[in-house]
Scaffold this active site. Structure first.
Site, PDB file in Angstrom:
ATOM      1  N   GLU A  84       0.828  -1.207   0.000  1.00  0.00           N
ATOM      2  CA  GLU A  84       0.000   0.000   0.000  1.00  0.00           C
ATOM      3  C   GLU A  84       0.860   1.254   0.000  1.00  0.00           C
ATOM      4  OE1 GLU A  84      -3.053  -2.645   0.214  1.00  0.00           O
ATOM      5  OE2 GLU A  84      -1.416  -2.594   1.668  1.00  0.00           O
ATOM      6  N   THR A  85       0.323   2.292  -0.631  1.00  0.00           N
ATOM      7  CA  THR A  85       0.843   3.647  -0.501  1.00  0.00           C
ATOM      8  C   THR A  85      -0.285   4.526   0.030  1.00  0.00           C
ATOM      9  OG1 THR A  85       2.423   3.390  -2.327  1.00  0.00           O
ATOM     10  CG2 THR A  85       1.829   5.633  -1.700  1.00  0.00           C
TER      11      THR A  85
END
Length: 281
Positions: A68-69
């Site tokens: 994830e970002t």
């Protein structure tokens, strides 16, 4: 972690051609639920002021290629968006922890609390010594009657199975079985859920788990904070206590402390900076 596709959509976001905005964005890579780099779960973090389009955020997340970002818009009361390489996700524990770590260490060193506004409501994060405590919405498991599909996909005996808001929770016999598990990823991907959490009572901690999320492009997530919003309430009821220790048995592994409240689960963890750089778009 993980951290999964937006509930009810079931649609991956297409990677549109990038829109070149002629801007520079600070980006941080943080290892969450660990005190040393190259372990725990890596998340990208971008604090920005002003609108970023969904396609821009998705392209950045694809380029980062982390589970994830997180993107935090400081002009919208710290609105936080989470993107895997393939989809936007509603809730991500390790990226929330990573974002709080960056906020406390680089954005506002005088602060001891931040509240993020997410697709799942407010997510509070508070300093606690050298650790961070985040508050995630509590997920209450509902019993699954039929176990056959889980036995088939997991490849071992299944004691119980439950469904949370998004994920299945599967309980198996012991930690050794969990450690050596080789599930059928394609069969997990065929299930109507974000992913499958497999858990057992721990040998040295209260409970252990592994999390499989092929539907969001993460066959196995290293350390999944959001999964513990479902795991902790289950094990609290089984073990008869509200404060629990946990470990995720992925290759990178990670350790968490969980405290079950009325409507939330407080998860305590550490984080460490791996990289700081500039995105040019």
């Amino acid at each position: 972690s993980t951290c999964f596709a937006r509930r009810g959509s079931g649609v991956r976001i297409s990677l549109a051609p990038p829109l070149f905005l002629d801007m520079n964005l600070d980006v941080y890579f943080v290892d969450s639920f660990t005190q040393k780099v190259f372990s725990g779960n890596a998340a990208g973090v971008v604090f920005h002021s002003g609108e970023l389009t969904a396609s821009t955020m998705q392209n950045i997340a694809f380029e980062n290629n982390l589970s994830e970002t997180a993107f935090v818009d400081t002009t919208k009361d710290n609105e936080i968006k989470f993107y895997s390489p393939l989809v936007e996700v509603d809730l991500c524990g390790h990226a929330t922890l990573a974002s709080a770590f960056i906020y406390f260490n680089f954005i506002n060193k005088e602060a001891d609390q931040i509240i993020f506004n997410s697709n799942r409501g407010q997510l509070a994060a508070t300093k606690k010594g050298d650790a961070i405590v985040m508050s995630l919405p509590k997920d209450n498991p509902e019993t699954e009657v039929s176990l056959d599909k889980f036995i088939d996909a997991i490849g071992c005996n299944v004691k119980e199975a439950y469904k949370g808001v998004d994920d299945y929770l599967v309980i198996i016999e012991n930690e050794d079985t969990l450690q050596n598990l080789s599930p059928n990823i394609s069969k997990i991907a065929a299930m109507p859920s974000r992913g499958v959490i497999v858990s057992a009572k721990g040998n040295e901690v209260d409970f252990v788990s592994r999390v499989f999320g092929p539907n969001v492009g993460v066959d196995e997530d290293p350390v999944t904070g959001s999964a513990h919003a479902l795991l902790a309430p289950y094990w609290a009821s089984i073990l008869g206590k509200k404060d629990l220790t946990a470990k995720q048995l992925s290759q990178r592994q990670g350790e968490l402390s969980c405290s079950v409240k009325d409507t939330t689960v407080e998860i305590t963890g550490h984080a460490v900076l791996y990289l700081r750089g500039t995105i040019k778009i």
